[in-house]
Scaffold this active site. Structure first.
Site, PDB file in Angstrom:
ATOM      1  N   CYS A 157       0.830  -1.204   0.000  1.00 46.63           N
ATOM      2  CA  CYS A 157       0.000   0.000   0.000  1.00 46.63           C
ATOM      3  C   CYS A 157       0.869   1.260   0.000  1.00 46.63           C
ATOM      4  O   CYS A 157       1.402   1.636  -1.033  1.00 46.63           O
ATOM      5  CB  CYS A 157      -0.977  -0.023   1.178  1.00 46.63           C
ATOM      6  N   HIS A 270      -3.549  -5.299   0.392  1.00 50.44           N
ATOM      7  CA  HIS A 270      -3.062  -5.701   1.718  1.00 50.44           C
ATOM      8  C   HIS A 270      -3.099  -7.222   1.889  1.00 50.44           C
ATOM      9  O   HIS A 270      -4.112  -7.772   2.320  1.00 50.44           O
ATOM     10  CB  HIS A 270      -3.914  -5.047   2.811  1.00 50.44           C
TER      11      HIS A 270
END
EC number: 3.4.19.9
Length: 343
Positions: A157, A270
């Site tokens: 991320c 994620h």
């Protein structure tokens, strides 16, 4: 008349049962019958006690404190690691040493010499000391690999975004996307070569499902479109695009990349959340989603095992994450259920 026949049948049945039992018994080989046996020697080219360094992020990482994304976090000298990243590394069979971004740099880079790979986590900080430290650590990682040490990086991320900024040498490379707490699929680019990547570990069935089902969590406001990624010579020469994803508005962004030369993988999604975070209903928790987390963890640690760096036992023990307190913050809903906070 029937009694002799019944008796004969019972005797025959009993004989067959004994014969089968005898045959079965003969197939059982006791340990003493093997003779002298020794376990195969471990592969000296692999490190079976890998250590992953995880860089802390500014702030407390919980919803028990205001979400003020200001420089006050730097001034308060507070940073954190979401526990899901630690559990992620442990799932693959590694231990974790925290790399505290704002500790004295001499100490920080001493710790870097104790680990066999690094995770850059999600978060928000894209400037100041944090950005500078990511850039310095990444430079050291490339030096280690250039010197012949296999040293992997996982960037997730925010980590994806910062590496993109570093490699492109542009702070304007990122674009706005609408993907805050949003489960999605991953679309493999045409003729994507997954050999030697995380996805090589996926079964054909799971590869198909991850491209049709929402098995990963996206949680970001920034990203890079495929066109802009490929138009940047520095990015397109350093990384290969493996997957793309679409945000809530249908806009496509690059979601997984792998370095063409180095063991560096970056995710806009994620991989750690599926198995270890519960604060949002958007986080996928199906068996297939958990397999994605497990494969991602196993791949990272398998890469770290190729590092031949073996620091002393005492140095490792005194620096492990187990020396720090874990804070539970799951009462507040979305966010990190647990975090290690460093002050």
């Amino acid at each position: 008349m029937w009694r002799p026949l019944l008796l004969l049948s019972l005797l025959l049945c009993n004989d067959l049962t004994i014969a089968k039992a005898t045959e079965s018994t003969q197939l059982i080989i006791l340990p003493s019958q093997h003779g002298d046996r020794t376990c195969s020697a471990p592969d000296r080219n692999l490190n079976d006690k890998p250590i992953i360094g995880i860089l802390t992020h500014p702030g407390v990482g919980t919803f028990d404190a205001p979400r003020d994304h200001s420089l006050s976090y730097y001034e308060k000298n507070v940073s954190y690691i979401a526990a899901s990243y630690v559990k992620f590394a442990e799932t693959g069979g590694a231990r974790v040493i925290p790399l505290i971004y704002n500790e004295p740099q001499e100490r920080l880079f001493q710790k870097l010499e104790l680990v066999n790979g690094v995770i850059f986590t999600g978060g928000w900080a894209k400037e100041g000391l944090y950005f500078d430290i990511v850039q310095k650590i990444f430079g050291k990682v490339l030096e280690k690999n250039d010197a012949g040490e296999h040293f992997p990086v996982y960037a997730m991320c925010l980590g994806f975004e910062i590496l993109s900024m570093i490699i492109s040498q542009s702070r304007d490379i990122l674009e706005r996307f609408n993907s805050v707490y949003y489960a999605s699929s991953l679309q493999f680019i045409e003729n994507a070569n997954i050999e030697g990547t995380l996805f090589q570990r996926f079964s054909p069935e799971l590869l198909k499902k991850i491209s049709t089902d929402c098995l990963v969590l996206q949680n970001h406001q920034f990203g890079i479109s495929p066109d802009n990624f490929l138009a940047n010579p520095s990015l397109s020469s350093f990384f290969s695009i493996l997957t793309t994803s679409a945000d809530k508005d249908g806009k496509t962004y690059v979601s997984t990349i792998r370095s063409k030369r180095y063991p560096v993988t970056a995710f806009q999604w994620h991989p750690e959340k599926n198995a270890f975070e519960w604060g949002s209903s958007e986080i996928p928790h199906s068996e297939d989603a958990i397999q994605v987390t497990q494969h991602a963890a196993n791949y990272l640690v398998s890469e770290a095992r190729k590092s031949l760096n073996r620091p002393s036992h005492e140095e490792v023990l005194s620096n492990l994450i187990y020396n720090y307190k874990l804070t539970y913050s799951g009462y507040k809903g979305s966010g990190n259920d647990e975090a290690y906070i460093f002050t």
